[in-house]
Design an enzyme around this catalytic site. Structure first.
Site, PDB file in Angstrom:
ATOM      1  N   SER A  65       4.646  25.190  -3.084  1.00 33.87           N
ATOM      2  CA  SER A  65       5.787  25.646  -2.279  1.00 33.87           C
ATOM      3  C   SER A  65       6.582  24.463  -1.734  1.00 33.87           C
ATOM      4  O   SER A  65       6.071  23.363  -1.555  1.00 33.87           O
ATOM      5  CB  SER A  65       5.314  26.514  -1.114  1.00 33.87           C
ATOM      6  OG  SER A  65       4.588  27.619  -1.590  1.00 33.87           O
TER       7      SER A  65
HETATM    8  N1  SAH Z   1       0.191  27.601  -1.492  1.00 35.06           N
HETATM    9  C1  SAH Z   1       0.403  27.176  -2.844  1.00 35.06           C
HETATM   10  C2  SAH Z   1       1.427  28.060  -3.506  1.00 35.06           C
HETATM   11  C3  SAH Z   1       0.866  28.699  -4.687  1.00 35.06           C
HETATM   12  S1  SAH Z   1       1.911  29.837  -5.496  1.00 35.06           S
HETATM   13  C4  SAH Z   1       0.839  25.737  -2.910  1.00 35.06           C
HETATM   14  O1  SAH Z   1       1.512  25.281  -1.977  1.00 35.06           O
HETATM   15  O2  SAH Z   1       0.528  25.062  -3.890  1.00 35.06           O
HETATM   16  C5  SAH Z   1       0.911  31.304  -5.406  1.00 35.06           C
HETATM   17  C6  SAH Z   1      -0.444  31.227  -6.013  1.00 35.06           C
HETATM   18  O3  SAH Z   1      -1.031  32.538  -5.943  1.00 35.06           O
HETATM   19  C7  SAH Z   1      -0.499  30.860  -7.493  1.00 35.06           C
HETATM   20  O4  SAH Z   1      -1.314  29.730  -7.633  1.00 35.06           O
HETATM   21  C8  SAH Z   1      -1.114  32.077  -8.185  1.00 35.06           C
HETATM   22  O5  SAH Z   1      -1.993  31.743  -9.265  1.00 35.06           O
HETATM   23  C9  SAH Z   1      -1.889  32.714  -7.054  1.00 35.06           C
HETATM   24  N2  SAH Z   1      -2.169  34.146  -7.183  1.00 35.06           N
HETATM   25  C10 SAH Z   1      -1.472  35.112  -7.841  1.00 35.06           C
HETATM   26  N3  SAH Z   1      -2.054  36.313  -7.671  1.00 35.06           N
HETATM   27  C11 SAH Z   1      -3.161  36.111  -6.884  1.00 35.06           C
HETATM   28  C12 SAH Z   1      -4.175  36.961  -6.351  1.00 35.06           C
HETATM   29  N4  SAH Z   1      -4.198  38.279  -6.579  1.00 35.06           N
HETATM   30  N5  SAH Z   1      -5.146  36.400  -5.601  1.00 35.06           N
HETATM   31  C13 SAH Z   1      -5.153  35.054  -5.354  1.00 35.06           C
HETATM   32  N6  SAH Z   1      -4.216  34.208  -5.829  1.00 35.06           N
HETATM   33  C14 SAH Z   1      -3.234  34.725  -6.575  1.00 35.06           C
END
Ligand code: SAH
Length: 217
Positions: A65
């Site tokens: 993000s």
């Molecule tokens: N906070 C992270 C942002 C990640 S984007 C950062 O700053 O790097 C959102 C993430 O949610 C992705 O890595 C994706 O793989 C994950 N995701 C998608 N569906 C999910 C679920 N049901 N449970 C857990 N993670 C999930």
């Protein structure tokens, strides 16, 4: 100039220019974000952009993000230290590290095995001991460790799953992007006296949380 000093200077500039000067007021958030080496959480080919205020690809169509959004979400959680925090969507682990720097105990869930393992290894190598990583469907929360003081969704949801709200303690706070596949609102929900009070912080666009109580894809 030595490279670590260069990263530190870039990070200080990011905190001042993109966070403080754009309205992030919680000094603890600004301090936490000046501690976490974001360049370690992005792939080597994007490291030169690590301190720009932008999301960046981390593989598997997922993103780390944007720093301003991380700051806004962290501030919205009103952390004072010592809270039990559930994060859904570990991704790179960057937001997780910021939560740990805020003094929280963090349970973080990631759907992708690769991302979960990579984040776990990196967070451990950086010395974060108050973080536990799980490879699971986070839309169901983490009932075995509930209740939580705070729940943060870092991917979008069509609505806030009841399973998540049911895992908040009294005066607990949920923060996350709620809306359609393409655009959402960053929503904060405070649970108090058997009621869920909701306010909207801003418009936003996140990658989806795919799972049983999230997007079916
Ligand atoms: N906070 C992270 C942002 C990640 S984007 C950062 O700053 O790097 C959102 C993430 O949610 C992705 O890595 C994706 O793989 C994950 N995701 C998608 N569906 C999910 C679920 N049901 N449970 C857990 N993670 C999930």
């Amino acid at each position: 100039m030595d490279i670590e000093r260069e990263w530190n200077e870039q990070r200080e500039t990011m905190v001042r220019r993109d966070l403080r000067d754009r309205g992030i007021q919680d000094v603890r958030v600004l301090t936490a974000m000046s501690m976490v080496p974001r360049h370690r959480f992005v792939p080597p080919e994007y490291q030169y952009e690590a301190y720009a205020d932008a999301p960046l690809p981390i593989g598997g169509e997922q993103t780390i993000s944007q720093p301003y959004m991380v700051a806004l979400m962290t501030e919205a959680l009103r952390l004072t230290g010592g809270e039990r925090v559930l994060e859904i969507g570990t991704g790179s682990g960057y937001q997780t590290a910021v939560l740990a720097e805020m003094g929280a105990d963090v349970w973080t869930i990631e759907r992708s095995a690769t991302l979960s393992v990579n984040a776990d290894v990196l967070l451990q190598s950086l010395g974060y001991e108050s973080i536990q990583c799980f490879e699971l469907d986070g839309t169901l929360g983490l009932p075995s460790e509930a209740p939580f003081d705070r729940i943060l969704a870092t991917g979008s949801l069509p609505d806030v799953p009841k399973s998540l709200l049911g895992q908040l303690i009294e005066d607990g706070i949920f923060v996350g992007p709620i809306g359609s596949w393409y655009s959402q609102e960053l929503v904060r929900i405070v649970y108090h006296a058997n009621q869920f009070k909701r306010d909207v912080l801003c418009a936003c666009r996140f990658v989806p949380l795919i799972g049983e109580d999230g997007w079916q894809h």
